[in-house]
Design an enzyme around this catalytic site. Sequence first.
Site, PDB file in Angstrom:
ATOM      1  NE  ARG A  76      46.958  44.350  50.695  1.00  0.00           N
ATOM      2  CZ  ARG A  76      46.654  45.427  51.438  1.00  0.00           C
ATOM      3  NH1 ARG A  76      45.590  46.152  51.158  1.00  0.00           N
ATOM      4  NH2 ARG A  76      47.435  45.785  52.442  1.00  0.00           N
ATOM      5  CE1 TYR A 128      31.599  27.293  36.311  1.00  0.00           C
ATOM      6  CE2 TYR A 128      31.887  29.219  37.712  1.00  0.00           C
ATOM      7  CZ  TYR A 128      32.375  28.045  37.172  1.00  0.00           C
ATOM      8  OH  TYR A 128      33.632  27.635  37.488  1.00  0.00           O
ATOM      9  CG  ASP A 203      28.603  35.330  34.575  1.00  0.00           C
ATOM     10  OD1 ASP A 203      28.749  34.239  35.118  1.00  0.00           O
ATOM     11  OD2 ASP A 203      29.378  35.747  33.675  1.00  0.00           O
TER      12      ASP A 203
END
Length: 909
Positions: A76, A128, A203
Site C-alpha cells: 500500500r 466528463y 485532466d
Amino acid sequence: MSADNVVKIPPAHDLPTPEPESPSIPRSRQPYRFSTLCATVETPDAGHKDQHGSSSVPIYQTATFKGVGGHYDYTRSGNPTRTHLEHHIAKISSAEHAFVVSSGMAALDVITRILKPDTEVIAGDDIYGGTHRLLTYLRTHMGVTVHHVDTTEPTSVLPHLNPGKTAMVLLETPTNPLLKIVDIARISALVKEKCPDATIVVDNTMMSPYLQRPLEHGADIVYDSATKYLSGHHDLMAGAIVCNRDDLAKQMAFIINSVGNALTPFDSFLLLRGIKTLAIRMDRQQSTAMLVAQLLSRLGFVTHYPGLPNHPGKEVHERIADGYGAVLSFQTGDVALSERIVAATRLWGISVSFGCVNSLISMPCVMSHASIDPATRAARGLPEDLIRLCVGIEDPADLIDDLQHALLEAGAIMFAANDYVRIPNPISRAVEKLALGEPRRNDARPREDREWFVSAPGKVILFGEHAVVHGVTAIAASVDLRCYGLTSPRHDGKLSVHLTDIGDYRHEWDVDDLPWDAVTPIPPGEPHPDQLDPRLMEAISARALPPADEMPRQTHGSLVAFLYLYMTLAHGGHRPSFHYVTRTTLPIGAGLGSSACYSVCIATALLLLHQRISVPPLPAPTRAPGAGDPGHVHVSHQGRRAIPAVAAEEANRWAFVAEKVLHGNPSGVDNSVAVFGGALAYTRPGFGRKSGMEPIQGFKSLRFLLVDSKVPRDTKKLVAGVALKKLEDPEAINKIMDSIQSISDEARRALADPELSRTSLLSALAALINENHAHLVSLGVSHRSLETIRSTTAAEQFRLSTKLTGAGGGGCAVTLVPDDFSDSSLRALVSALQAAGFGTYSTSVGGSGLGILSPYNHKETRAPVTPPETPAESDDSVDGTSSLRQYFESIDGSTLSSWADECGRWAYV
Ligand SMILES: Nc1ncnc2c1ncn2[C@@H]1O[C@H](COP(=O)(O)OP(=O)(O)OP(=O)(O)O)[C@@H](O)[C@H]1O
Ligand SMILES: C[C@@](O)(CCO)CC(=O)[O-]
C-alpha cells in the site's frame, strides 16, 4: 572470459538506453525524443537495479516485504514495480513527481481531498460525467462551492475568482465529448493573478503527455485516466497524477498511502508495458481520426475535431498541444438516427471510455455522460444526438468503410453521383412536411419562385444593457417600430440586395462568383459554431465587396452579414437567385435594436429560401355559419403563435450569427426580443447563472417615451470598450455588474408582484431606472446628449426618470411615463425635446415578434390591397402576377407599417 561474464559498465548518460557495442562515429548527445523516452524504462536509482538484469521490470506481486528499514515494507505504501512506473511517468511528463492510483476518478479523488470545506472550485461546463458526479458530491457533502463555467472563454472564470476562497480550478482540454478547447495557459495566468493560492488542475486524458504537457502551461497538477491512452489496451484501470510542487506532492502521497488506492503491482506492470508504445499508437490513431473527421465534415455533419480548419479553438489548441488526438464527435440532428448509426457499426465497438487500440463508438448522453441529468446536459449544450468516435489502430480504410456502411444502413447518407451524400435531416423534413403538407401535384413551381415578406420589431432595454453581455439578466421588450424584408425571385443566377435605409444602397453579385471555396456549409437543423468562420469573413470582405471605406458607412457590415448567412446556409448545391429589399421604421444605430431586427429579417428570409424552415398555413379566418356549415370562429390575434417554435428558434439562432457579424459580441437579447416579441427577462448562457428567457407580464401596460439624441455611435465599439474596462479592472466592473443584476431582479419581482400597488410599482421602476443609468455612466457609455435628455425630463415640471437604452454613447434614452402624467405635459415635454434637436417616439411595447406574410403566394392569397397603379416590370412579377416589391420600395415611410399589415395575413411567433 565468456561473454556472459563480461561486466558491462553502464554508459554515462542520463538514460540507460542500449548503446551500440562499439560506436563508430562519435555523436553529440541530444535529449531523447518522446517515443524513445516511452520505450526505454529507466531504473530510478542504484537501489532499484535488478540483480538478474531483467530487461522488463518484474512484477513484485507481494503485499509485504521482509525486514526493517529497507526500501519497502507494505505494498500500500510502496512497491518496486509501481516505483518504476511512477518514475517512468514523471520522465515522459517532464514532471518532478508522479503517482499512480487505481483509476482516473481515484486520481481526481486524491487531488480534490486537498480541498477544505467552505472553499470554492471553478470547473468547465463540458466535463466528463464522472468528474461532474464527484464535484456534485463535494458540493453536497463537503461544503465546497462549485462553479461550472464555459472555460472555452478564459475570462468567464473571472467573475467567480474569489481570493481566499477559490482553492481549485479544474480544466479539461479538449473537452469531452464536444472537443472544445480551453486555453489553459491564459486561464492559469488570469487565476494566478487574482488567486495565487488556487491550484490549477488539468485532466489531460484526451491528449496524454505525448500531445500535451499542461505543467508547461501553468498547471500545478495534471492527471490522466491511464486506463485510456497511457495503457492503450483497455485491460486495466489506472489513474496517473503528476506535479512539480513538493508541497502538493507531499499531501497527495499522504492521501494515497492513507486511503490505500495506489495501483497494484500487476496493473503497474501492465501500464508500464502499455506506455512503451504510447507515441506510436497515438500517431496512428490521430492520423486516422483526421481522415474520419474530414469524411464526416465533408458529408455535412457538424463535426467536432480540433484538427478541422473551421474548429473555433484550433489556434489555441495548436499553441498548447502537439497534435489533435484521436477522439472526435459529430451530430446527426436526430437521436433515433444516431442510435441507428451506432447500432449499425461492426468494427467500431459500442463502448464507453476511449484510448484503446480498438476503435469505439458511443452516444455520450446515454453512456459516458448519463450521470449528468438531461436538463443540465441541455443547459450545457450537450446535444442528445451526439456520437463520439474514439479511433483505434485498425487499418484506416476498414474503419472508414465500416462507418460509411453504418451511415448508409441507418439512412444518414446515400450513394448518388458516384459518391456518398448526406440525406437531409429527417426531423427537419418531417417538420417541413407537417408544416406545408405534402407538395401538391399540380404545383410544379419550385418553392423559391414565391416572394417572402418578413418583419421583426426593435426593442427597448429597460434594465441590464451591457451587463447582459457579461451574463447579467436584462429586461427588454419589443417596440412597435419594425424592420421589413422582402425577397423576390430572379431567374438570372444573380443575387441582389437593396438597403433602402442606408443611402439607398444596392449591390448585385453573380451567385457563382461568390467565394464558395471559403465556406463550410452547415447542414439543416445544425448549429453554427460559437465563433464566426474567419476564413469566410475574410473572403467575403476581400472578394465579394468593395473595400469598406469605399462603401457608404454602415452598409459594409449589413452586406457581410447577409452574404455570410446566404453562403453558410446554402446546401446541396441549392443557391437561390433573388432580390432582397429591406426597409425599417426604426432609427438605425440608435439603441433600439436596428441591427437585431435587420438580422432577424435576413435570417428568416434566407432560412425560408434555403428551405430550412417553413410556415404552416394560417388557421381558417372567421366564417359566419351558413346552410350546412356551422361556421368557424378565429380567435387568435392575427396569426399570433402561427410560426412554429422550431422555426422561431432556428431564426433566432441564425439572427444571432448575423448579430455577431454586425456586433462582435452580442448577448443575444436584442435578436431574442425581435424574434419572440413581448417582454423578456433574458440571461445569456455560460456565466454560471440560470440562463434563458422568461416572459414578463405587466410590462405592456407601461408607457415609455423614447428620445433619440441623434448622436451616431457604434454598438460594436461600445461593447468592446466595456469588455476592455472589465479586463483592466475586473473587480470594480464586476461589482457594477452585480449591482445591475440586483436591479433587474428587483424590477422582475416588482413587475410580478400582484400585491404591489400601481403607484408603488411605478415609483420603484423610476428609482431603478435612475440607479441603472448611474451604473451605465460608470461603465463609460453615457454621452453629453443623453445627460441633457435626462435633465430635461427630470426638470421640475416633469420629474420623470430616464436612462440610456441599448448601447448608449449617444442613441436613444427611455423615459418612464407614469399613468397620471397628463397629455398636455407630455406634449410640452416632447416640444422641449424636439426644440433641443432630439427625436421622439411614443411607442407601445410588448407587441408581436417575428412575422412572416404567410404564405405569400399569389396563387393562394389575395393580391395586395393597394392595386397596382403602373404595370409591374417583368422581373417584378411573381408567376405572372404583380409582386409587392414596387410598392414596398416606394411607399412612404409613415404608411409603411399600415400598408404592410394590409398586404395579407401575417403569421407571428
Ligand atoms: N434597415 C437596415 N438595413 C441595413 N442594415 C441595417 C439596418 N438596420 C440596422 N442595420 C445594420 O445595423 C447596424 C447598426 O447596429 P448597432 O448595433 O450599432 O445599432 P442598433 O442595433 O440600432 O443599437 P443597439 O445595438 O444599441 O440596440 C448598422 O450599421 C447596419 O449595419
Ligand atoms: C449593449 C447591449 O447590451 C445592448 C444593445 O442593444 C449589447 C447586447 O446585449 O448585445
